[in-house]
Design an enzyme around this catalytic site. Sequence first.
Site, PDB file in Angstrom:
ATOM      1  N   MET A 163     -44.516  10.249 -31.266  1.00 54.21           N
ATOM      2  CA  MET A 163     -44.173  10.838 -32.565  1.00 54.21           C
ATOM      3  C   MET A 163     -45.457  11.153 -33.344  1.00 54.21           C
ATOM      4  O   MET A 163     -45.411  11.364 -34.558  1.00 54.21           O
ATOM      5  CB  MET A 163     -43.270   9.897 -33.353  1.00 54.21           C
ATOM      6  CG  MET A 163     -41.935   9.672 -32.637  1.00 54.21           C
ATOM      7  SD  MET A 163     -40.600   9.225 -33.736  1.00 54.21           S
ATOM      8  CE  MET A 163     -41.245   7.730 -34.435  1.00 54.21           C
ATOM      9  N   GLY A 164     -46.587  11.183 -32.646  1.00 58.31           N
ATOM     10  CA  GLY A 164     -47.836  11.582 -33.299  1.00 58.31           C
ATOM     11  C   GLY A 164     -48.465  10.471 -34.114  1.00 58.31           C
ATOM     12  O   GLY A 164     -48.119   9.302 -33.954  1.00 58.31           O
ATOM     13  N   HIS A 170     -51.531   5.112 -27.996  1.00 57.99           N
ATOM     14  CA  HIS A 170     -51.013   6.351 -27.398  1.00 57.99           C
ATOM     15  C   HIS A 170     -51.999   6.886 -26.347  1.00 57.99           C
ATOM     16  O   HIS A 170     -51.611   7.315 -25.265  1.00 57.99           O
ATOM     17  CB  HIS A 170     -50.840   7.439 -28.458  1.00 57.99           C
ATOM     18  CG  HIS A 170     -49.847   7.117 -29.539  1.00 57.99           C
ATOM     19  ND1 HIS A 170     -50.203   6.925 -30.844  1.00 57.99           N
ATOM     20  CD2 HIS A 170     -48.495   6.979 -29.496  1.00 57.99           C
ATOM     21  CE1 HIS A 170     -49.122   6.693 -31.574  1.00 57.99           C
ATOM     22  NE2 HIS A 170     -48.075   6.705 -30.786  1.00 57.99           N
TER      23      HIS A 170
HETATM   24  P1  AMP Z   1     -44.422   6.340 -30.971  1.00 61.49           P
HETATM   25  O1  AMP Z   1     -45.332   7.454 -31.352  1.00 61.49           O
HETATM   26  O2  AMP Z   1     -44.462   5.177 -31.912  1.00 61.49           O
HETATM   27  O3  AMP Z   1     -43.013   6.819 -30.674  1.00 61.49           O
HETATM   28  O4  AMP Z   1     -44.965   5.769 -29.596  1.00 61.49           O
HETATM   29  C1  AMP Z   1     -45.139   6.603 -28.482  1.00 61.49           C
HETATM   30  C2  AMP Z   1     -45.424   5.741 -27.282  1.00 61.49           C
HETATM   31  O5  AMP Z   1     -46.628   5.002 -27.502  1.00 61.49           O
HETATM   32  C3  AMP Z   1     -44.317   4.702 -27.013  1.00 61.49           C
HETATM   33  O6  AMP Z   1     -44.117   4.616 -25.605  1.00 61.49           O
HETATM   34  C4  AMP Z   1     -44.913   3.437 -27.557  1.00 61.49           C
HETATM   35  O7  AMP Z   1     -44.414   2.270 -26.952  1.00 61.49           O
HETATM   36  C5  AMP Z   1     -46.388   3.632 -27.240  1.00 61.49           C
HETATM   37  N1  AMP Z   1     -47.207   2.793 -28.119  1.00 61.49           N
HETATM   38  C6  AMP Z   1     -47.105   2.675 -29.468  1.00 61.49           C
HETATM   39  N2  AMP Z   1     -47.998   1.763 -29.915  1.00 61.49           N
HETATM   40  C7  AMP Z   1     -48.663   1.299 -28.836  1.00 61.49           C
HETATM   41  C8  AMP Z   1     -49.693   0.333 -28.640  1.00 61.49           C
HETATM   42  N3  AMP Z   1     -50.210  -0.355 -29.658  1.00 61.49           N
HETATM   43  N4  AMP Z   1     -50.139   0.116 -27.380  1.00 61.49           N
HETATM   44  C9  AMP Z   1     -49.602   0.800 -26.322  1.00 61.49           C
HETATM   45  N5  AMP Z   1     -48.632   1.716 -26.441  1.00 61.49           N
HETATM   46  C10 AMP Z   1     -48.159   1.964 -27.676  1.00 61.49           C
END
Ligand code: AMP
Length: 281
Positions: free
Chosen positions: A30-31, A37
């Site tokens: 989601m950016g 990420h």
């Molecule tokens: P989001 O943008 O929050 O939807 O996250 C996108 C992807 O990044 C998802 O698969 C999350 O689980 C992963 N993600 C978010 N935060 C972290 C982190 N601190 N370490 C590793 N992966 C992450």
Amino acid sequence: MKNFTTKAELQQYLAQLKAKGAIIGFVPTMGALHRGHLSLITKAQQQCDVVVCSIFVNPTQFTDPRDLEIYPRPLQDDIKKLELVNCDILFNPGVDEMYVGNEQWHLDIGELEGLLEGKFRPGHYQGVTQIVYKLFNIVKPDVAFFGQKDYQQFMVISRMIKLLNMSVKLVMCPIERESDGLAMSSRNMHLTPDDRQHALILSQTLNDLKLNFDSDKINLLKQEAMSTINNVPGVELAYFEIADGDTLLPANEHTKHIIALVAATVGKIRLIDNVIIKNKD
Ligand code: AMP
């Protein structure tokens, strides 16, 4: 990096690469990209020929309209970060490109629907499966990379793949943390300096639990962890659970695969974190 905002153009471009036999890796986000990420993109590059990252703030997975409204959208910074790690393709569609209107969606995800995040964010995983299904159908990746940070989300998507016989392989990537232990999150930027300090109790409590884990004292350890977190000013605990890593139901002394998961609102910001206490072997 190629940047697409329409499904048609992305699919046309990917079709050429697939025709040459390229293995496509996919990282949906989601950016407001951070090192967490980017670690997913690096992992995808190690296993795939071409890496597609999507940035889409998906309205249907937000239960709190304010949360959706304040969700950060620093697109130009995100593009720079993706270029720095040599991501091949960005897919950044608008809401109208992904949804035709007021769509109905329901997928039976069983007990996961009402447990932990599902209980506190009703409908959240319906929104997640709705958008990930659409994205998988557009990108048709060979492998998709998700973070352990959203452990329950990983389980929900695994279940969706099984239920709908999708052929994508899922890879879970470890949680990236700040140097003081705070799990990286796009939401961290909204924490005030005080809240940022208070938020450390989440990763500290998970770490302490892992260090002092004793499967005969699960209930006691859980109570202690909850009261430790509840004692920190500005931190409102939603749940702290010591769960079976395969079902997310409460663990007991016989459970082989154990994960501790926490969610709390710190100041005004909802944070989640988890740690794997014990693996199956
Ligand atoms: P989001 O943008 O929050 O939807 O996250 C996108 C992807 O990044 C998802 O698969 C999350 O689980 C992963 N993600 C978010 N935060 C972290 C982190 N601190 N370490 C590793 N992966 C992450």
